[in-house]
Enzyme design. Structure first.
Site: not given
Ligand code: NAD
Ligand code: UGA
Length: 459
Positions: A95, A162, A165, A218, A221-222, A273
């Site tokens: 954000t 992606e 979770a 989006l 996740n919502a 997220c």
């Molecule tokens: P993260 O912060 O763990 O990883 C992002 C990486 O990108 C960091 O290591 C950072 O150093 C690197 N980076 C940033 N700018 C860069 C650049 N210009 N060149 C090279 N490297 C660069 O983030 P994340 O949790 O992996 O999330 C990445 C994306 O995936 C986000 O948009 C998030 O919303 C989405 N997403 C996350 C999850 C999740 O569970 N974490 C699940 C689905 C989708």
């Molecule tokens: C979530 C989604 O589940 C993934 O599908 C998505 O890809 C990801 O966000 C993303 O876009 O980053 P994540 O945030 O890794 O995954 O984990 P969740 O299992 O969704 O849990 C999120 C939060 O909700 C945690 O704090 C968890 O404890 C809480 N939660 C989950 C509850 O409080 N109750 C539930 O029944 C389930």
């Protein structure tokens, strides 16, 4: 088109596990994950796979199997872009903390930097895949950057959000409900579908237009977060009416139209997220003048903030309206079990609130290092770093953390918490010994029998 070399920009919670699984399932494809963060890349390359930067069950084994063969971690971003036919952008999209859309819109500066980097370096045609979660119509901006380089390199842009979770990333990647690919070029879509096709049945690979794909991420996740806020709203009503939220969740979850998943009442959802993506959705809706739509989704966040606040308010009022100078042991700091990720963890906000009331906080988490706990609190800038150091102590052992505590707050649902010697813990604590179970993981009757004053969510 057959792809033989892939590059992924961003070695984070998504880039690391996703590419490790792609490499495992496609031994003929060379996969290079690049990042600007040298420390992170060094950790990915650590000989000892227990020291990888991300804790995720099953990940270390796959990295051990593929690293050095067809999975590589590097900071040589330009080289990897140049050599690859397909480039995934998997950087963070937090954000915005400044300027227009501050606190609501997604900050796309890292994505834009990647696009510019690709535009500068590419000498041959590339497929660019949006893996990061992006606002609907971002592909337009990426396209415009890539197509204005003045060179005749052809870029195809795909959206491939992606859905993994954290904590179950490897299982989610190996057995996805679906893989979503949005794009214009059929050839590019099929090139990516082929890679997933090594292990995902074709009928689970959905092809859509780019905008539907971006917006579906989006929306997913919502909807998921909305379920948690819905059950959390009911949890408060349960506490007033002698209904039990677990019983209500079970009763409604057996309705096949509703379904049983994501109905665990909690201290409120955390993670990197849900909040960011809903705020982003709200921002987009408002920017189109759709205020009712924006208000509708914003309420999911408002309820979530309320749930976290309600938990700490209840703790304070139960401890005779003051926690000043009292030791509160927090079990768990990660935003959920089986991850070392603490982004937006409810624990941070509950601790901050209790610290404002001058509590002494003791933290134990099986996977979160001490320095992360302090940096999470310091980041809020509610008080000085010295004050946080004075008031918060972290422990490597749960029994030390709970010693002489007035109350225990369970913040994360780690399985090991259920196996503790709770009689011993009771003896170690000050009396009356309170437990506030923010995850409903302990058995109320058993805890009460031992002597605890036990309270949980929605009961
Ligand atoms: P993260 O912060 O763990 O990883 C992002 C990486 O990108 C960091 O290591 C950072 O150093 C690197 N980076 C940033 N700018 C860069 C650049 N210009 N060149 C090279 N490297 C660069 O983030 P994340 O949790 O992996 O999330 C990445 C994306 O995936 C986000 O948009 C998030 O919303 C989405 N997403 C996350 C999850 C999740 O569970 N974490 C699940 C689905 C989708
Ligand atoms: C979530 C989604 O589940 C993934 O599908 C998505 O890809 C990801 O966000 C993303 O876009 O980053 P994540 O945030 O890794 O995954 O984990 P969740 O299992 O969704 O849990 C999120 C939060 O909700 C945690 O704090 C968890 O404890 C809480 N939660 C989950 C509850 O409080 N109750 C539930 O029944 C389930």
């Amino acid at each position: 088109m057959k792809i033989s070399k892939i590059c992924c920009i961003g070695a984070g919670y998504v880039g690391g596990p996703t590419m490790a699984v792609i490499a495992k399932m496609n031994p003929n494809i060379q996969v290079t994950i690049v990042d600007i963060n040298q420390e992170r890349i060094d950790a990915w390359n650590d000989e000892d796979v227990s020291k990888l930067p991300i804790y995720e069950p099953g990940l270390a084994e796959i990295v051990a199997e593929t690293r050095g063969k067809n999975l590589h971690f590097s900071t040589e971003i330009d080289k990897a872009i140049d050599e690859s036919e397909m480039i995934f952008i998997s950087v963070n999209t937090p954000t915005k903390t400044y300027g227009k859309g501050k606190g609501m819109a997604a900050d796309l500066k890292y994505v834009e930097l990647c696009a510019r980097n690709i535009a500068d370096v590419a000498k041959s045609d590339k497929i660019v895949v949006e893996k990061s979660t992006l606002p609907v119509r971002t592909a337009q901006a990426i396209k415009s950057i890539l197509h204005n380089t003045g060179s005749d390199v052809k870029f195809d842009i795909l959206s491939n959000p992606e859905f993994l979770a954290e904590g179950t990333a490897i299982q989610d990647l190996l057995n996805p409900d679906r893989v979503l690919i949005g794009g214009e070029s059929e050839e590019a879509i099929e090139a990516l579908a082929n890679i997933y096709g090594s292990w995902v049945p074709q009928d689970q690979i959905l092809r859509t237009n780019v905008w539907s794909s971006e917006l579906s991420k989006l929306t997913a996740n919502a909807f998921l977060a909305q379920r948690i806020s819905s059950i959390n709203a009911i949890s408060e009503l349960c506490e007033r009416t002698e209904a039990d939220v677990s019983e209500v969740a079970r009763a409604i979850g057996m309705d096949s139209r509703i379904g049983s998943k994501f109905l665990n009442a909690s201290i409120g959802f955390g993670g990197s997220c849900f909040q960011k993506d809903i705020l982003n959705l709200v921002y987009i809706a408002r920017s189109y003048g759709l205020n009712e739509v924006a208000d509708y989704w914003e309420q999911v966040i408002i309820l979530n903030d309320h749930q976290k606040r309600r938990f700490s308010d209840n703790l304070i009022s139960t401890l005779y309206n003051t926690v000043s100078g009292k030791k509160i042991a927090m079990l768990g700091w990660a935003f959920k079990k089986d991850t070392n990720d603490t982004r937006e963890s409810a624990a941070i906000y509950v601790a901050d609130h209790l610290l404002n009331e001058q509590a002494n906080i003791a933290v134990y988490d099986p996977k979160v290092p001490s320095k992360k706990v302090y940096s999470d609190l310091d980041y809020l800038q509610t008080r000085s770093q010295e004050e946080n150091k004075d008031l918060v102590e972290t422990f490597d052992n749960p029994y030390d953390a709970v010693k002489d505590a007035h109350a225990i707050a369970i913040m994360t649902e780690w399985d090991e918490f259920k196996t503790y010697d709770w009689k011993k813990i009771f003896e170690l604590m000050k009396k009356p010994a309170f437990i506030f179970d923010g995850r409903n993981i302990l058995n109320k009757d058993k805890m009460t029998e031992i002597g605890f004053e036990y309270s949980s969510i929605g009961k």
